[in-house]
Write a protein that holds these residues in place. Structure first.
Motif, short mmCIF file in Angstrom:
data_model
loop_
_atom_site.label_atom_id
_atom_site.label_comp_id
_atom_site.label_asym_id
_atom_site.label_seq_id
_atom_site.Cartn_x
_atom_site.Cartn_y
_atom_site.Cartn_z
N ILE A 116 -18.81 35.41 27.14
CA ILE A 116 -19.13 34.67 25.93
C ILE A 116 -17.92 33.82 25.56
N GLY A 117 -18.14 32.57 25.33
CA GLY A 117 -17.08 31.66 24.91
C GLY A 117 -17.23 31.30 23.45
N LEU A 168 -26.26 32.26 14.69
CA LEU A 168 -26.78 33.50 15.25
C LEU A 168 -28.16 33.32 15.86
N ASP A 169 -28.99 32.51 15.24
CA ASP A 169 -30.33 32.25 15.80
C ASP A 169 -30.22 31.54 17.14
N LYS A 170 -29.28 30.61 17.26
CA LYS A 170 -29.05 29.93 18.56
C LYS A 170 -28.62 30.94 19.61
N PHE A 171 -27.75 31.86 19.22
CA PHE A 171 -27.23 32.87 20.13
C PHE A 171 -28.37 33.79 20.59
N MET A 172 -29.24 34.19 19.66
CA MET A 172 -30.39 35.02 20.03
C MET A 172 -31.33 34.28 20.98
N ASN A 173 -31.51 32.99 20.75
CA ASN A 173 -32.39 32.19 21.61
C ASN A 173 -31.84 32.09 23.03
N TYR A 193 -21.33 31.47 28.05
CA TYR A 193 -22.32 31.23 26.99
C TYR A 193 -21.58 30.94 25.69
N PRO A 194 -22.02 29.94 24.92
CA PRO A 194 -21.30 29.60 23.68
C PRO A 194 -21.74 30.41 22.47
#
Length: 332
Positions: free
Chosen positions: A71-72, A113-118, A96-97
């Motif tokens: 994770i970056g 956080l929603d972007k990360f979950m997606n 992954y950002p």
């Protein structure tokens, strides 16, 4: 189970929900008896000597241990992390950002956080189930923290180790929980250890772990580890969602937000003085200017680089500082 590496604390709940075993590359680096090999590998590959030892160590671990995914953190961590991620991509590592928005608004944290979950194709409900499960472990870590500053039974280094390990729960949260339960039961049986000075440790978790043992040779002990405690999310118990939990996390946001929590802990834990550790070549060294002008108790800034033990000059500075604080306390 797939391994994924992290370079700083990130929403581990998302990664566990996605079926990953999470490993904090910092913890692997700093606990290795031959930790210098990772720094040497990074410098052989072109990392400058005048760069952060932790970044070189993380790079060395990622490459030598063969991590394929990490994770970056693109916002809310050291700017050197971005360059580190570019080098790892060149080495074939998938990065992954994730971003801690500097606006520090709840709605922006939710978007991030929603972007990360997606990215990892997990739902909010899946993540919340993991979060609620991990809160049980975070309560235990909070109990160990209270055994440090209220009961005076847990040592400062135990406090450090179990809190800093909460960034990845040592790769297996169930085993970590069992170990923690046993440790707490052991600590409860001890007699309290009282010292004249109650110290707080603030700043990046140290390369020099012997700092804790050295301080305890004097009439002093640490009763607060700032960033390590943040890694354990002590206030997550009162949060209603993953969004609130990562909004309330002080480390990636502005220094003013950090200072508000530090000030609360100074008063709650009756802290007499602070030691502020900064890593060489880190931008957080500059933050000390703000911190020292905002804190109500004496503060000493010490610096670490590649060594995992205190040098003699730093030991002398710490001893002189503790003597001064004891003298001030006696005057009062």
């Amino acid at each position: 189970m797939k391994n994924i590496g992290i370079t700083t604390t990130v929403p581990i709940e998302v990664l566990i929900a996605a079926g990953y075993e999470v490993k904090d590359l910092n913890n692997i680096f700093i606990t290795d008896e031959n930790y210098c090999k990772y720094i040497d590998d990074a410098e052989k590959d072109g990392f400058p000597r005048s760069s952060c030892a932790f970044k070189k160590g993380v790079y060395g671990v990622a490459v030598k241990a063969g991590f394929k995914e990490i994770i970056g953190v693109t916002e809310g961590d050291c700017s050197n992390t971005k360059a580190l991620e570019e080098v790892l991509r060149m080495k074939g590592v998938r990065v992954y950002p994730f971003a801690y928005p500097q606006s520090h608004r709840l709605e922006d944290v939710k978007i991030s956080l929603d972007k990360f979950m997606n990215i990892f194709k997990v739902s909010f409900e899946q993540v919340e189930r993991i979060r609620i499960r991990l809160v049980k472990i975070r309560k235990l870590i909070k109990e160990l923290d209270e055994l440090t500053y209220i009961e005076n039974k847990a040592t400062a280094v135990e406090n450090h180790i179990y809190q800093v390990s909460a960034s990845d729960f040592n790769g297996n949260y169930k085993e970590f929980e069992n170990d923690l339960i046993n440790k707490i039961e052991e600590i409860k049986k001890r007699n309290p250890v009282e010292k004249k000075l109650r110290l707080g440790y603030i700043g990046t978790p140290p390369m020099t772990l012997d700092l804790y043992e050295y301080v305890e040779k004097f009439d002093a002990r640490f009763v607060y580890n700032e960033i390590q405690r943040e890694f354990a999310f002590p206030r997550a118990i009162n949060c209603n969602s993953i969004y609130e939990q990562y909004y309330d996390y002080t480390y990636p946001y502005d220094v003013k937000f950090r200072l508000e929590e530090i000030d609360r802990q100074i008063h709650e834990r009756k802290i007499d003085a602070l030691i502020h550790y900064t890593q060489a070549f880190c931008y957080r060294q500059i933050e000390h200017i703000v911190i020292k002008n905002s804190i109500s108790v004496p503060i000493l800034n010490i610096e670490g680089d590649k060594l995992n033990a205190l040098d003699e000059r730093t030991k002398l500075r710490i001893e002189a500082f503790l003597d001064m604080v004891i003298d001030l306390k006696e005057i009062e």
